[in-house]
Enzyme design. Structure first.
Site, PDB file in Angstrom:
ATOM      1  N   TRP A 181       0.857  -1.181   0.000  1.00 22.06           N
ATOM      2  CA  TRP A 181       0.000   0.000   0.000  1.00 22.06           C
ATOM      3  C   TRP A 181       0.896   1.235   0.000  1.00 22.06           C
ATOM      4  O   TRP A 181       1.854   1.302   0.762  1.00 22.06           O
ATOM      5  CB  TRP A 181      -0.922   0.043   1.231  1.00 22.06           C
ATOM      6  CG  TRP A 181      -1.600   1.366   1.282  1.00 22.06           C
ATOM      7  CD1 TRP A 181      -2.637   1.775   0.490  1.00 22.06           C
ATOM      8  CD2 TRP A 181      -1.236   2.487   2.093  1.00 22.06           C
ATOM      9  NE1 TRP A 181      -2.937   3.094   0.761  1.00 22.06           N
ATOM     10  CE2 TRP A 181      -2.097   3.548   1.741  1.00 22.06           C
ATOM     11  CE3 TRP A 181      -0.265   2.703   3.072  1.00 22.06           C
ATOM     12  CZ2 TRP A 181      -2.019   4.806   2.347  1.00 22.06           C
ATOM     13  CZ3 TRP A 181      -0.183   3.951   3.675  1.00 22.06           C
ATOM     14  CH2 TRP A 181      -1.066   4.979   3.309  1.00 22.06           C
ATOM     15  N   GLU A 222      -3.070  -2.988  -2.447  1.00 23.61           N
ATOM     16  CA  GLU A 222      -4.204  -2.380  -1.728  1.00 23.61           C
ATOM     17  C   GLU A 222      -4.566  -1.028  -2.330  1.00 23.61           C
ATOM     18  O   GLU A 222      -3.749  -0.120  -2.403  1.00 23.61           O
ATOM     19  CB  GLU A 222      -3.830  -2.204  -0.249  1.00 23.61           C
ATOM     20  CG  GLU A 222      -4.938  -1.551   0.584  1.00 23.61           C
ATOM     21  CD  GLU A 222      -4.571  -1.418   2.058  1.00 23.61           C
ATOM     22  OE1 GLU A 222      -3.430  -1.771   2.441  1.00 23.61           O
ATOM     23  OE2 GLU A 222      -5.421  -0.949   2.837  1.00 23.61           O
ATOM     24  N   LYS A 224      -7.097   2.506  -2.703  1.00 23.72           N
ATOM     25  CA  LYS A 224      -7.683   3.483  -1.781  1.00 23.72           C
ATOM     26  C   LYS A 224      -8.393   4.561  -2.580  1.00 23.72           C
ATOM     27  O   LYS A 224      -8.005   4.886  -3.694  1.00 23.72           O
ATOM     28  CB  LYS A 224      -6.561   4.074  -0.924  1.00 23.72           C
ATOM     29  CG  LYS A 224      -7.050   5.003   0.160  1.00 23.72           C
ATOM     30  CD  LYS A 224      -6.000   5.165   1.249  1.00 23.72           C
ATOM     31  CE  LYS A 224      -6.533   6.100   2.315  1.00 23.72           C
ATOM     32  NZ  LYS A 224      -5.736   6.079   3.525  1.00 23.72           N
ATOM     33  N   ASP A 255      -9.712  -2.961   1.629  1.00 23.41           N
ATOM     34  CA  ASP A 255      -9.746  -2.360   2.968  1.00 23.41           C
ATOM     35  C   ASP A 255     -11.123  -1.724   3.145  1.00 23.41           C
ATOM     36  O   ASP A 255     -11.580  -0.939   2.301  1.00 23.41           O
ATOM     37  CB  ASP A 255      -8.631  -1.312   3.078  1.00 23.41           C
ATOM     38  CG  ASP A 255      -8.568  -0.670   4.458  1.00 23.41           C
ATOM     39  OD1 ASP A 255      -7.515  -0.733   5.097  1.00 23.41           O
ATOM     40  OD2 ASP A 255      -9.586  -0.076   4.887  1.00 23.41           O
ATOM     41  N   HIS A 258     -11.695   2.039   2.510  1.00 29.84           N
ATOM     42  CA  HIS A 258     -11.145   2.665   1.311  1.00 29.84           C
ATOM     43  C   HIS A 258     -12.135   2.856   0.174  1.00 29.84           C
ATOM     44  O   HIS A 258     -11.740   2.946  -0.981  1.00 29.84           O
ATOM     45  CB  HIS A 258      -9.947   1.856   0.818  1.00 29.84           C
ATOM     46  CG  HIS A 258      -8.759   1.974   1.723  1.00 29.84           C
ATOM     47  ND1 HIS A 258      -7.504   1.548   1.379  1.00 29.84           N
ATOM     48  CD2 HIS A 258      -8.640   2.502   2.972  1.00 29.84           C
ATOM     49  CE1 HIS A 258      -6.655   1.791   2.380  1.00 29.84           C
ATOM     50  NE2 HIS A 258      -7.339   2.359   3.350  1.00 29.84           N
ATOM     51  N   HIS A 282      -8.521  -6.166   4.587  1.00 34.81           N
ATOM     52  CA  HIS A 282      -8.165  -5.318   5.715  1.00 34.81           C
ATOM     53  C   HIS A 282      -9.481  -4.991   6.401  1.00 34.81           C
ATOM     54  O   HIS A 282     -10.192  -4.078   5.983  1.00 34.81           O
ATOM     55  CB  HIS A 282      -7.443  -4.041   5.256  1.00 34.81           C
ATOM     56  CG  HIS A 282      -5.965  -4.206   5.198  1.00 34.81           C
ATOM     57  ND1 HIS A 282      -5.096  -3.169   4.971  1.00 34.81           N
ATOM     58  CD2 HIS A 282      -5.188  -5.317   5.376  1.00 34.81           C
ATOM     59  CE1 HIS A 282      -3.855  -3.626   5.005  1.00 34.81           C
ATOM     60  NE2 HIS A 282      -3.888  -4.922   5.233  1.00 34.81           N
ATOM     61  N   ASP A 290     -11.803   7.283   6.117  1.00 37.60           N
ATOM     62  CA  ASP A 290     -10.950   6.119   6.363  1.00 37.60           C
ATOM     63  C   ASP A 290     -10.322   6.240   7.750  1.00 37.60           C
ATOM     64  O   ASP A 290      -9.113   6.318   7.909  1.00 37.60           O
ATOM     65  CB  ASP A 290      -9.868   6.076   5.278  1.00 37.60           C
ATOM     66  CG  ASP A 290      -8.907   4.906   5.462  1.00 37.60           C
ATOM     67  OD1 ASP A 290      -9.352   3.855   5.962  1.00 37.60           O
ATOM     68  OD2 ASP A 290      -7.729   5.054   5.113  1.00 37.60           O
ATOM     69  N   ASP A 292     -10.250   4.243  10.379  1.00 35.75           N
ATOM     70  CA  ASP A 292      -9.655   3.081  11.034  1.00 35.75           C
ATOM     71  C   ASP A 292     -10.093   2.903  12.482  1.00 35.75           C
ATOM     72  O   ASP A 292      -9.271   2.649  13.362  1.00 35.75           O
ATOM     73  CB  ASP A 292      -8.118   3.126  10.908  1.00 35.75           C
ATOM     74  CG  ASP A 292      -7.654   2.897   9.479  1.00 35.75           C
ATOM     75  OD1 ASP A 292      -7.807   1.769   8.996  1.00 35.75           O
ATOM     76  OD2 ASP A 292      -7.172   3.855   8.840  1.00 35.75           O
ATOM     77  N   ASP A 322      -7.055  -4.013  10.120  1.00 34.79           N
ATOM     78  CA  ASP A 322      -6.374  -2.732   9.908  1.00 34.79           C
ATOM     79  C   ASP A 322      -7.160  -1.622  10.595  1.00 34.79           C
ATOM     80  O   ASP A 322      -8.070  -1.042  10.004  1.00 34.79           O
ATOM     81  CB  ASP A 322      -6.221  -2.449   8.401  1.00 34.79           C
ATOM     82  CG  ASP A 322      -5.381  -1.197   8.157  1.00 34.79           C
ATOM     83  OD1 ASP A 322      -4.763  -0.694   9.125  1.00 34.79           O
ATOM     84  OD2 ASP A 322      -5.331  -0.730   7.003  1.00 34.79           O
TER      85      ASP A 322
HETATM   86  C1  RNT Z   1      -3.834   2.980   4.683  1.00 37.44           C
HETATM   87  C2  RNT Z   1      -3.941   1.516   4.450  1.00 37.44           C
HETATM   88  C3  RNT Z   1      -2.812   0.682   4.996  1.00 37.44           C
HETATM   89  C4  RNT Z   1      -2.354   1.095   6.365  1.00 37.44           C
HETATM   90  C5  RNT Z   1      -1.419   0.134   7.024  1.00 37.44           C
HETATM   91  C6  RNT Z   1      -0.668   0.766   8.143  1.00 37.44           C
HETATM   92  O1  RNT Z   1      -4.920   3.660   4.250  1.00 37.44           O
HETATM   93  O2  RNT Z   1      -5.160   1.059   4.929  1.00 37.44           O
HETATM   94  O3  RNT Z   1      -3.171  -0.647   4.963  1.00 37.44           O
HETATM   95  O4  RNT Z   1      -3.428   1.312   7.230  1.00 37.44           O
HETATM   96  O5  RNT Z   1      -0.620  -0.466   6.102  1.00 37.44           O
HETATM   97 ZN    ZN Z   2      -5.423  -1.087   4.904  1.00 39.77          ZN
END
Ligand code: RNT
Ligand code: ZN
Length: 414
Positions: A181, A222, A224, A255, A258, A282, A290, A292, A322
Site C-alpha cells: 500500500w 491495496e 484506496k 480495505d 477505502h 483489511h 478512512d 480506522d 487494519d
Molecule cells: C492505509 C492503508 C494501509 C495502512 C497500514 C498501516 O490507508 O489502509 O493498509 O493502514 O498499512
Molecule cells: Zn489497509
C-alpha cells in the site's frame, strides 16, 4: 442459555454448531502490529506516524515504545482472543539494533527477532513494506514519484520486503502475504492523472519481476479512494489495482475504509474472486472517512463474513485487521476488534445456509426473508461463549478485568 440448548435450536434449522466451531478454528486472523503503538514503528527512538494520508488520534497512556513492550502487549491480547492467529508486521517495525540501515537495504536480519517470536508461538507472519513516515515519502509520493532516484529507493524497499516475506515463510512453514500500500496522491485537483499511474505501474513491474518463490511469498496490492492530503486524487485507485492484480494474478486487498461509505464491500468479493487467485481483507471500520476505528461485530463486517462463507471463499481469502485507535486502551482495541471479526465469522458459519439456499432456489423469497430475520435472534452468544470456554480465554466481558489489571501492572509504568 446453555450451549446444549443453543445447539438444539440451531440443529432445528439444519445448522451444525460443531462444524461451525471447527471451521472457525481453522481460520487465522492476521493481527496487525500497528494497533499497539499508533503506527509508529521502531526505526528510531520516539518514531511516530507521519504522512501517508492516515492518522491515529488519541493520547491514551501506556503505548508500547520498544519491541519487547509491543511483543508483551501482543501476548496479552492473544491470551484474550480464542484460537491460533498470525502476526501482521510492517517493515517500519524493524529491529535495527542501533545500526543505521535504510529501508532499501532491509534484510531478514532486521526481522529475525520477530520471526523467532512468531516461531515460539507457532504463528505465521504477514508483512508490509512501509511507504510512509520516511523523509523520501514526505511529499506524499513514493513509487509514482517523478524523481527516478526516489522511485528506485522505494522499488528496492519493495523487493527487499518480498524477500523478507519469503524467508519468514520458509522459517515459519507458512506462506507470507506481503501487502503493498502506498499513499501517493494529491491534495488538490491534478492536471495530469495519467503519468503518475504510468510510473506506478512501471515501478510495480520492477518490484514483482524480482524472482521470489510464490509458494512462500504472496503479493497483494491495496487500493484506496482518498487519504488525508490526497483528497482529490489517489494514484493507486481501486480500478488501477484491481486491473493490475488481474493482469498479474496478484492478491487484491480490500480495505473496508477505502471506498465510498455507501458501497457494499461484501458485494465485491464474488466479482473480484472470479479473476484473481486470492483476496486479502483489511477488516476495518471507517466512520465518515478512512478513520480506522476498531472493528466491531457490526452489519458491514458480518455481511463480509457472510459472503466469504456463502461463496465458499474462506480458502482463498486472507483475513487481516487494519485499525488503530490511540484514544482507548490499545490492548483492548486489539481484543475487541479481533473478537468482533471472529464473532462475525462465527455468525456467518451459523447461518441456516441449506434452508436459505433451497428457499432461494425454489423462488420462495418469502421464506428466504423470514429465515434471514429469524436467524438474527438465534442464541449466537451461547455458541461464541462455548468457543471461548474451549479455548481457555475469558468468556464475555470478563476479559476486560485482565486488561484493567495489565494496565496497572505493565502499562502504568511506561
Ligand atoms: C492505509 C492503508 C494501509 C495502512 C497500514 C498501516 O490507508 O489502509 O493498509 O493502514 O498499512
Ligand atoms: Zn489497509
Amino acid at each position: 442459555m446453555s450451549y446444549t440448548t443453543a445447539l438444539e435450536q440451531y440443529a432445528a434449522l439444519g445448522v451444525d454448531t460443531e462444524t461451525a466451531l471447527k471451521t472457525l478454528e481453522s481460520v487465522p486472523i492476521s493481527l496487525h502490529c500497528w494497533q499497539g503503538d499508533d503506527v509508529g514503528g521502531f526505526e528510531k527512538a520516539d518514531a511516530s506516524l507521519s504522512g501517508g494520508g492516515i492518522q491515529a488520534t488519541g493520547n491514551y497512556p501506556g503505548k508500547a515504545r520498544t519491541i519487547p513492550q509491543l511483543q508483551q502487549d501482543l501476548d496479552k491480547a492473544l491470551s484474550l482472543i480464542p484460537g491460533k492467529h498470525r502476526l501482521n508486521l510492517h517493515a517500519c517495525y524493524a529491529d535495527l539494533a542501533g545500526r543505521k540501515i535504510d529501508r532499501n537495504e532491509y534484510s531478514v536480519a532486521q526481522f529475525q527477532g520477530w520471526i523467532d517470536w512468531c516461531k515460539e508461538r507457532a504463528m505465521g507472519m504477514d508483512f508490509n513494506p512501509s511507504y510512509f513516515s520516511h523523509p523520501l515519502a514526505d511529499d506524499g509520493l513514493t513509487l509514482s514519484h517523478p524523481d527516478q532516484a526516489v522511485r528506485k529507493f522505494w522499488i528496492d524497499h519493495g523487493i527487499a520486503c518480498r524477500k523478507i516475506g519469503a524467508e519468514a515463510a520458509r522459517q515459519l512453514g507458512s506462506p507470507t502475504v506481503t501487502n503493498f500500500w502506498i499513499p501517493d496522491g494529491s491534495k488538490d485537483t491534478p492536471f495530469d492523472r495519467k503519468s503518475p499511474r504510468e510510473r506506478l505501474a512501471a515501478s510495480l513491474d520492477e518490484i514483482f519481476a524480482a524472482p521470489v518463490d510464490r509458494s512462500l511469498n504472496r503479493d497483494a496490492v491495496e487500493s484506496k479512494l482518498f487519504g488525508i492530503g490526497s483528497e482529490s486524487y489517489v494514484v493507486g485507485s481501486h480500478e488501477f489495482y484491481l486491473a493490475y492484480a488481474v493482469k498479474n494474478q496478484l492478491l487484491y486487498c480490500l480495505d473496508a475504509g477505502h471506498f465510498h461509505p455507501t458501497e457494499n464491500l461484501a458485494d465485491k468479493v464474488s466479482s473480484i474472486l472470479q479473476f484473481v487467485p486470492e483476496l486479502l481483507l483489511h477488516v476495518s471500520r471507517g466512520v465518515r472517512w478512512d478513520s480506522d476505528h476498531v472493528v466491531l461485530f457490526d452489519d458491514p463486517t458480518r455481511a463480509m463474513m457472510d459472503e466469504l462463507v456463502r461463496g465458499g471463499f474462506l480458502g482463498r481469502t486472507h483475513i487481516g485487521l487494519d485499525f488503530f485507535d490511540a484514544s482507548i486502551n490499545r490492548i483492548a482495541a486489539w481484543v475487541i476488534g479481533t473478537r468482533g471479526a471472529m464473532k462475525s465469522l462465527l455468525a456467518a458459519l451459523l447461518e441456516p445456509a441449506a434452508l436459505l439456499r433451497s428457499a432461494e432456489q425454489a423462488g420462495d423469497n418469502t421464506l428466504r426473508l423470514a429465515l434471514f430475520e429469524e436467524a438474527k435472534t438465534l442464541p449466537f452468544g451461547a455458541v461464541w461463549d462455548e468457543y471461548c470456554r474451549r479455548n481457555d480465554v475469558p468468556i464475555g466481558h470478563r476479559w476486560m478485568a485482565e486488561v484493567k489489571s495489565y494496565e496497572k501492572s505493565a502499562l502504568a509504568g511506561r
